[in-house]
Scaffold this active site. Structure first.
Site, PDB file in Angstrom:
ATOM      1  N   GLU A 105      47.832  41.908  63.525  1.00  0.00           N
ATOM      2  CA  GLU A 105      46.734  42.225  62.586  1.00  0.00           C
ATOM      3  C   GLU A 105      47.282  42.370  61.164  1.00  0.00           C
ATOM      4  OE1 GLU A 105      43.298  43.620  63.937  1.00  0.00           O
ATOM      5  OE2 GLU A 105      44.048  44.934  65.499  1.00  0.00           O
ATOM      6  N   GLU A 125      45.761  43.714  73.515  1.00  0.00           N
ATOM      7  CA  GLU A 125      44.912  44.919  73.642  1.00  0.00           C
ATOM      8  C   GLU A 125      44.010  44.899  74.861  1.00  0.00           C
ATOM      9  OE1 GLU A 125      45.603  43.376  70.887  1.00  0.00           O
ATOM     10  OE2 GLU A 125      45.835  44.765  69.223  1.00  0.00           O
TER      11      GLU A 125
END
Ligand code: NAI
Length: 727
Positions: A105, A125
């Site tokens: 990210e 995730e």
């Protein structure tokens, strides 16, 4: 936690430092934010490089921090990524080796990304019950399009640098140090307009058939892990990037993240992840442990008996690039196995190629088929997988003692026999060990590793390491009948037979347990594995067949309730899929699609009449509780007898070998979430109603834990030890 240094005149370098993998903890994030702010106002810096210390970019958010929950005063990762992206100075991510989760990210917030050749990027995730929550679900589809972004975010797969370059995630890959290359790039692009490099300003590329594509993709996602929320929520977040402007997409991402975070599934999945790591850290009562024992290299292995299990084990070893000698008892079986293994390896090679990996079995000369025990003289490890017959196994191990070099380890794939008895026949009991694979062995992740009385720590360390090399998870357990997994399974299966007698059906029970989250219900599993496997074992134990003492009541053994139902089916040749009929009917032997079988229902009714069983309507609640709580109860017994060293080991075994839904964390975790007093109360109720079923009698250890106020699961092993010390 983050350093600010000069990389070159006019290029600042921000280095994240949180060894070993630069996990982004709250402290690291605060430090990073401060350095980014500083870079933005530093008049001597025209461009900025972000990298990680110790040759790693970042493994992502620190999973340990998740237990604290979402807190108001913490710095949000999303705000730091946005700060980087909005900067008027170009930011370049220099990715060494890994950029996972929050690490990726951050990199997507940067205006350029460079990585070394062996780097991998990904958003794992989903596997811990979450979604990329710092804008990743909005930026990645804008960068690489919806199909590729969905593939990464919904599966959590890691993408190698070469593929990431093709997809457009990376701008460049370099052989040399990516930090040096990033500094050069930063100098080159300094002053160029950054607008086109800000992903939040881009539109997600449209597909002509986007709506149809998304509905098809959603169907696939729902099948991925039934009942598990995170894949679908990942999908919903990526879908938002198609229909919503960036800021609204971020709001949707936040909303879905919160939903997952508070669902309970994220906690269970994170527990499952950590439980596996805890199980790897084995320790024996004499103090020998994973820390002190040295694994030996397995340069060449052998597999004896190339049936269902042997074939899968050979394939698993070859996939790990370990040369294998594969041995059968006669030419006919050897040829059958050779064909089956070759076909399976071809399928695996194709699958590995699709993942960008290579496996050339011919070039590497990894396989040697033989009937000759002499070919085993130089192997480092033998795994025996012949029939489940103690006499035969002892015969084989006796031969192995003669032909194998003294330092070779001897493993047995037995599913319940005594490892010590097998070891006693050899000239090296310290090198004999149980290596219990699960079917299909080249797919299933679990190896139950059983140590006998004499098994050396070196043998344990060697097989634990081998499991890792094969991409599997090894869990060490004590030697006893059925070890851990099959003991729990027996308890569960026993209830399913009793419930069938009392009025339920295979269809009803399979549906209820599949809705709970098992991929297959117990009767479909039984048909798939073969009813004959358990039948042979029960014959061996004298529970049925010729050795059953005359006059034994049909539905009782040693005064306890017993269901002869599966034995009777086997006597009728109904072994399941392999014979085309078992609990269900199949279109042919080997058929895969289970159909309800009128013959079976008729037979069941007659069986009940013959045995004078009055049927009743059984609630869904009772079916679930009797099946699951009896299994959990067995888990408490196993813990108290130290057959498994900790609840995490039981949970890892059950998730990876027996299809327990990962998002429910394993049976022992599930029990702790339901609440031990509730489990105890229900077991007491069912035990009272069924005094002839001892497995429903609550385990004394469970009772003790409830008396102690239900301490957390991580404290259970020390309470077992305290109990042992008192005795
Ligand atoms: P299988 O019946 O499919 O295969 C056994 C193979 O051993 C046959 O191909 C047979 O020809 C060969 N064999 C027999 N005697 C031999 C000898 N003297 N020398 C060389 N080969 C010989 O059996 P399966 O299901 O593969 O089971 C093997 C072992 O694995 C058993 O101990 C079983 O309990 C255990 N196991 C089975 C599982 C399953 O799902 N089938 C799961 C986990 C363990």
């Amino acid at each position: 936690m983050a350093e600010y240094v000069r990389g070159a005149p006019e290029v600042a370098v921000i280095r994240m430092c949180n060894p070993p993998l630069n996990a982004i903890s709250d402290v690291t994030l605060r430090a990073l934010k401060e350095k980014v702010k500083h870079a933005n106002i530093d008049p001597t810096a025209k461009a900025v490089v972000i990298c990680g210390a110790n040759g790693k970019f970042s493994a992502g958010a620190d999973i340990k921090g998740f237990s604290v929950g979402i807190q108001k005063d913490t710095v949000s990762m999303e705000s730091v990524v946005a700060l980087i992206e909005k900067s008027e100075k170009p930011f370049v991510a220099a990715i060494e080796d890994i950029a996972f989760g929050g690490g990726l990210e951050l990199a997507l917030g940067c205006h350029y990304r460079i990585a070394n050749m062996k780097a991998q990027v990904g958003f794992p995730e989903v596997t811990i019950g979450l979604l990329p929550g710092a804008g990743g679900t909005q930026r990645l589809p804008r960068l690489i399009g919806v199909p590729a972004a969905l593939d990464m975010i919904v599966t959590g797969k890691y993408v190698p640098a070469t593929e990431a370059l093709k997809l457009g995630i990376l701008d460049e890959i370099v052989e040399e140090n990516p930090i040096e290359a990033a500094i050069k790039l930063a100098r080159r692009i300094s002053g160029q307009p950054l607008g086109p490099r800000r992903l939040s300003l881009k539109q997600t590329p449209q597909l002509p058939n986007m709506k149809a594509f998304l509905s098809e993709a959603l169907l696939k996602v729902k099948k991925q892990a039934p009942g598990c929320l995170s894949p679908e929520m990942c999908f919903r977040a990526v879908e938002a990037s198609v229909y919503l402007p960036f800021a609204e997409g971020i709001r949707k991402e936040k909303e879905l993240f919160r939903l997952l975070f508070t669902s309970g599934q994220a906690k269970a999945l994170q527990y499952a992840f950590l439980a596996q790591r805890i199980s790897e850290k084995w320790i024996l009562p004499n103090g020998a442990s994973w820390k002190t024992a040295s694994p030996q290299p397995i340069r060449k292995a052998a597999v004896i008996g190339l049936g269902t299990m042997g074939q899968g084990i050979v394939v698993a070893l070859v996939k790990a690039k370990i040369p294998v000698v594969a041995l059968e008892k006669d030419k006919k079986h050897l040829e059958i196995a050779r064909k089956a293994i070759k076909a399976c390896l071809e399928r695996e090679t194709l699958r590995m190629q699709q993942k960008g990996k290579t496996l050339d079995i011919h070039k590497a000369k990894l396989l040697h088929f033989t009937l000759d025990f002499g070919a085993l003289k130089d192997v480092d490890l033998v795994i025996e997988a012949v029939f489940e017959d103690m006499v035969l196994k002892k015969e084989i191990f006796c031969k192995l003692s003669e032909v194998c070099k003294p330092e070779a380890f001897l493993g047995t794939n037995t599913s319940c026999l005594d490892i010590d008895e097998i070891a006693s026949i050899t000239n090296r009991p310290q090198q004999v060990i149980g290596t219990h694979f699960f079917s299909p062995a080249h797919v299933m992740k679990l190896i139950e590793i059983i140590h006998g009385q004499h098994t050396s720590p070196t043998a344990i360390a060697t097989i634990m390491k081998l499991a890792k090399i094969m991409g599997k998870c090894g869990v060490l357990v004590e030697n006893c009948f059925g070890f851990v997994g099959n003991q729990l399974l027996n308890s569960y299966n026993e209830q399913t037979y009793f419930l069938l007698e009392e009025g339920s059906t295979p269809e009803e029970m399979d549906k209820i347990l599949e809705e709970f989250g098992f991929k297959l219900g117990p009767f479909k599993v039984s048909d798939l594995a073969g009813l004959d496997v358990g039948w042979k074992s029960r014959i061996g134990q004298g529970l049925t067949g010729a050795n059953l003492p005359l006059g034994t009541p049909p539905c009782q053994r040693d005064g306890k309730r017993y269901s002869p139902l599966p034995d009777v089916l086997c006597e009728q040749g109904r072994y399941g899929q392999k014979t085309g009929k078992g609990w269900y009917l199949y279109d042919k032997p080997g058929g895969k699609t289970a159909k309800s079988d009128p013959w079976f229902h008729n037979f069941l009714q007659n069986y009940r009449n013959v045995h004078n069983i009055t049927t009743r309507t059984i609630t869904q609640e009772e079916i679930l509780e009797r099946c699951l709580y009896s299994l959990i109860n067995e888990g408490f017994r196993i813990l108290s007898e130290e057959i498994a060293s900790c609840p995490e080991a039981i949970d890892t075994i059950y998730i990876n070998g027996y299809g327990w839904p990962r998002h429910k964390g394993g049976p022992m975790f599930y029990a702790s979430e339901i609440g031990l007093p509730q489990i105890l109360r229900k077991l007491q109720k069912y035990a009272e109603a069924n005094p002839d079923i001892p497995k429903l009698q609550p385990s004394p250890f469970l009772q003790k834990l409830v008396t102690l106020g239900s301490p957390p699961l991580k404290n259970w092993p020390s309470l077992v030890r305290a109990q042992q010390n008192k005795l």
